[in-house]
Design a protein around this motif. Structure first.
Motif, PDB file in Angstrom:
ATOM      1  N   ASN A 374       0.832  -1.209   0.000  1.00 59.90           N
ATOM      2  CA  ASN A 374       0.000   0.000   0.000  1.00 59.90           C
ATOM      3  C   ASN A 374       0.869   1.263   0.000  1.00 59.90           C
ATOM      4  N   GLY A 377       1.712   3.377   2.956  1.00 62.38           N
ATOM      5  CA  GLY A 377       0.798   4.382   3.501  1.00 62.38           C
ATOM      6  C   GLY A 377       1.210   5.817   3.198  1.00 62.38           C
ATOM      7  N   PRO A 379       1.590   7.661  -0.069  1.00 60.70           N
ATOM      8  CA  PRO A 379       1.582   7.993  -1.496  1.00 60.70           C
ATOM      9  C   PRO A 379       2.124   9.394  -1.768  1.00 60.70           C
ATOM     10  N   PHE A 609      -0.126  10.277   6.497  1.00 64.69           N
ATOM     11  CA  PHE A 609      -0.677  11.049   5.390  1.00 64.69           C
ATOM     12  C   PHE A 609      -2.184  11.095   5.527  1.00 64.69           C
TER      13      PHE A 609
HETATM   14  C1  LIG Z   1      -3.432   2.697   2.233  1.00 59.51           C
HETATM   15  O1  LIG Z   1      -2.882   3.971   2.456  1.00 59.51           O
HETATM   16  C2  LIG Z   1      -3.819   5.025   2.386  1.00 59.51           C
HETATM   17  C3  LIG Z   1      -3.078   6.347   2.406  1.00 59.51           C
HETATM   18  O2  LIG Z   1      -2.255   6.477   3.487  1.00 59.51           O
HETATM   19  C4  LIG Z   1      -4.832   4.870   3.524  1.00 59.51           C
HETATM   20  O3  LIG Z   1      -5.771   5.906   3.477  1.00 59.51           O
HETATM   21  C5  LIG Z   1      -5.523   3.531   3.368  1.00 59.51           C
HETATM   22  O4  LIG Z   1      -6.379   3.313   4.457  1.00 59.51           O
HETATM   23  C6  LIG Z   1      -4.509   2.400   3.299  1.00 59.51           C
HETATM   24  N1  LIG Z   1      -5.223   1.192   2.926  1.00 59.51           N
HETATM   25  C7  LIG Z   1      -5.058   0.053   3.574  1.00 59.51           C
HETATM   26  C8  LIG Z   1      -5.856  -1.101   3.071  1.00 59.51           C
HETATM   27  O5  LIG Z   1      -4.305  -0.045   4.521  1.00 59.51           O
END
Ligand SMILES: *[C@@H]1O[C@H](CO)[C@@H](O)[C@H](O)[C@H]1NC(C)=O
Ligand SMILES: *[C@@H]1O[C@H](CO)[C@@H](O)[C@H](O)[C@H]1NC(C)=O
Ligand SMILES: *[C@@H]1O[C@H](CO)[C@@H](O)[C@H](O)[C@H]1NC(C)=O
Ligand SMILES: *[C@@H]1O[C@H](CO)[C@@H](O)[C@H](O)[C@H]1NC(C)=O
Ligand SMILES: *[C@@H]1O[C@H](CO)[C@@H](O)[C@H](O)[C@H]1NC(C)=O
Ligand SMILES: *[C@@H]1O[C@H](CO)[C@@H](O)[C@H](O)[C@H]1NC(C)=O
Length: 651
Positions: A374, A377, A379, A609
């Motif tokens: 992901n 976390g 991006p 973020f």
């Molecule tokens: C992935 O990262 C995003 C941005 O930080 C976050 O909002 C989202 O919840 C995360 N998704 C998972 C499945 O952890």
């Protein structure tokens, strides 16, 4: 509990497979929509150059497809106004080569809506202005912005023709008075912005003189490779492009010369932006533990040593240090893959060159790793220049589709390409698909759409949310392309009269994917040209999005002036456009943890973020382009109708 049930449902839906059975209910609507999109894209290309006149007209380069630079203002009414009205026409080779590539792809699929060769040649001619003319040899290394010769510096400089003059203009205009005029009208935010723009003008000006970059070169190579595959249909355009690029493989040389190699002893190769190191560190820790070397593609075609030489002439890496952006990596992996498959590059240039081979493989490994994590976390740091999340998924899916198509056509892939295929496909079918199934939204007609952050955080004077969904067309079209790229493959049908390619769903495609694509196509047919939604979308952004994305907020271990002189103690000089701050070499996790727990330049390290519309994001600059949005929409419809054709008996 509700979230758990939903997730379970997704898992079930993903594991049940469909026998695709599409009813081409909208065939004629889709065709009409494609005709109108194509018309709109073609006619938007600049046919006659226009000159820059302050507050009156922008410089528009002949052959360019329109693209605007905007700020992500959001919140109150005047913020929304600034976001949509304060825009600067931006001439860049990135947009023009991307739009032309997408038009060619849509044409190759459907066999109709052929871009005129005159339009393509005009676009190719515009590329000349972007070649890095400071290199005294033939090459294909490009700058994002057109280059102009500076007599005083005796150097070719790349900068934006329409924004820079406004920074200069601020010296002549009574900015403070103009700002208080706006305040007196009740536009407090406009006043804030003008004050900020004025205060930071000198610093901002320095950030606008950029070296050439790998991303622009990759996108340009992908265009060349696409054109090569269609050279019989576009002979003039192909000859023009080929003639202009006698040493295309210099792009590969640049990937190597400017690569990030954290475990090397060379400070030009092992130094990187602290923001990159922050999101990359777990990958590096694993590689270190495995005893694996790492070499990755960076953004700027400039080393620290070259920067010492050229920054005074007007070519400095933004923030004085190179970085690794996953979007740039994805564009490069596609560029290399398509160039190899189309025959633009001989495979030995990559397979037979140890460093180039390593860069290609390590980059693919990194993409898969980050998709599965992901993007750690973050991006905002991992996609330094690509704030629209689904755009990154799409960029990776393009390589997957390219490889799948070659595999089906030839019946095999070379060992090199097979390795990249095996690396990317599981993450595409797993992580990307799951994310897209989780983030889909439905409108009142039960059509499916996607959106990101543009026009998603405005409020009315009474404080209620206003959602204008300015990037819905863009995101929905990208999501359709992504899912179709990942889950379909071309099929060969012998029909004497047809030139079109047909696509078929893979037998393992989850039914939810097929259903979502169908519903998203319905949304696009109803909305892409209805005028209800803007065709905007952040195709690109600056690395700076809010104060928490500045490099010196993250742990680093070397601080110096652009001329290479080390600065100690760090408190001696606050970071600005004359300094670069970086991570040099590898930092073991225990040492990094200590740095993380300490303040950096007096401030704690931002750990998470909260989206691009969180507080303090007022002055994030991004680029959007109507023809870019429309080209991905056209391609989405073209892909979908190719599937329909396949399943329509007697069609
Ligand atoms: C992935 O990262 C995003 C941005 O930080 C976050 O909002 C989202 O919840 C995360 N998704 C998972 C499945 O952890
Ligand atoms: C660049 O390529 C052209 C065409 O192939 C050739 O005529 C020219 O001599 C080359 N220039 C340099 C500097 O190598
Ligand atoms: C890469 O480095 C080599 C060796 O220094 C040099 O000859 C070549 O011109 C460079 N190429 C590019 C595109 O930077
Ligand atoms: C390290 O090795 C493990 C086991 O082979 C592998 O699963 C993992 O992907 C490797 N990590 C990296 C970053 O290469
Ligand atoms: C990078 O590529 C090299 C050469 O293929 C390989 O030995 C190394 O393990 C790769 N590193 C990672 C982290 O995948
Ligand atoms: C490097 O740049 C700094 C700041 O501009 C300056 O103070 C210093 O004298 C320069 N050092 C050298 C060796 O030129």
């Amino acid at each position: 509990m509700k979230g758990l049930v939903f997730r379970l449902w997704i898992v079930l839906a993903l594991t049940s497979t469909a026998t695709p059975n599409m009813v081409p209910a909208h065939k004629s609507q889709i065709d009409t929509c494609m005709d109108r999109l194509f018309e709109s894209i073609q006619t938007s290309q600049v046919q006659q150059e226009t000159q820059f006149i302050p507050l009156w007209s922008f410089y528009k380069q002949r052959g360019a497809y329109p693209c605007y630079m905007k700020g992500n203002f959001h919140g109150t009414f005047d913020q929304a106004l600034l976001r949509n009205k304060l825009r600067f026409f931006d001439n860049n080779v990135f947009t023009t080569s991307y739009v032309m590539t997408l038009l060619l792809e849509a044409f190759a699929l459907t066999g109709s809506r052929k871009p005129s060769e005159e339009h393509v040649v005009l676009g190719i001619d515009s590329f000349l202005d972007y070649l890095d003319k400071n290199r005294p040899y033939n090459h294909s290394i490009l700058s994002f912005w057109p280059l102009k010769y500076s007599q005083t510096k005796q150097f070719w400089q790349a900068n934006p023709a329409n924004t820079l003059p406004y920074l200069d203009l601020m010296e002549l205009v009574p900015v403070k008075q103009v700002a208080s005029f706006f305040q007196s009208l009740g536009f407090k935010d406009i006043e804030d912005f003008l004050e900020y723009f004025y205060a930071d003008r000198k610093e901002n000006k320095k950030l606008l003189f950029l070296p050439p970059d790998q991303d622009t070169s990759s996108v340009h190579i992908a265009f060349g490779a696409t054109l090569r595959s269609l050279r019989e249909t576009f002979p003039k355009a192909w000859l023009r492009w080929e003639g202009r690029n006698p040493r295309k493989s210099t792009v590969l040389e640049a990937y190597k010369n400017y690569s990030y190699r954290p475990f090397s002893g060379d400070t030009d190769s092992n130094s990187i932006d602290p923001r990159t190191y922050f999101y990359l560190r777990e990958f590096l820790d694993e590689a270190k533990e495995n005893g694996s070397d790492v070499a990755l593609i960076t953004t700027w075609a400039q080393t620290l040593t070259e920067q010492q030489q050229y920054s005074s002439k007007g070519s400095t890496m933004a923030r004085g240090i190179n970085n690794v952006c996953l979007g740039v990596t994805a564009n490069a992996v596609l560029g290399i893959t398509r160039a190899l498959i189309s025959g633009l590059f001989e495979e030995s240039l990559v397979a037979g060159d140890p460093l180039m081979r390593q860069i290609y493989l390590n980059s693919s490994t990194l993409l898969a790793y980050q998709l599965d994590k992901n993007l750690t976390g973050r991006p905002d740091l991992a996609l330094m220049y690509y704030p629209t999340r689904v755009q990154f998924d799409w960029m990776v899916s393009r390589t997957v589709a390219e490889l799948e198509s070659a595999r089906r056509r030839q019946g095999y892939l070379s060992p090199l390409l097979q390795t990249v295929y095996d690396t990317l496909v599981p993450s595409a079918r797993g992580s990307i698909t799951r994310r897209l199934m989780n983030s889909v939204q439905r409108d009142s007609a039960a059509h499916a759409y996607y959106e990101d952050f543009l026009g998603a955080a405005d409020v009315s004077p009474f404080g209620s949310p206003i959602k204008t969904g300015e990037d819905r067309i863009f995101c929905t079209a990208l999501a359709v392309n992504t899912l179709v790229n990942i889950w379909t493959h071309p099929v060969h049908i012998v029909r004497s009269t047809e030139t079109a390619t047909h696509l078929a769903w893979d037998i393992a495609t989850p039914s939810l994917v097929v259903e979502t694509v169908g519903k998203a196509i319905e949304w696009l047919v109803h909305n892409s040209l209805s005028g209800h939604f803007k065709p905007y979308g952040a195709i690109f952004s600056a690395s700076y999005k809010w104060s928490r994305t500045l490099p010196y907020r993250y742990p680093g271990n070397r601080y110096q002036f652009l001329n290479g002189t080390e600065i100690t103690p760090w408190s001696r000089y606050p970071p600005d456009h004359l300094t670069s701050y970086m991570v040099r070499g590898y930092i073991p996790p225990s040492e990094y943890q200590v740095l993380l727990d300490n303040d950096q330049f007096g401030q704690p390290v931002p750990r998470d973020f909260h989206g691009f519309n969180a507080d303090h994001t007022k002055y994030m600059w991004y680029w959007d382009s109507e023809p870019f949005t429309y080209s991905v929409s056209l391609l989405a419809l073209a892909k979908y109708s190719s599937i329909l054709d396949e399943h329509t008996p007697g069609n």
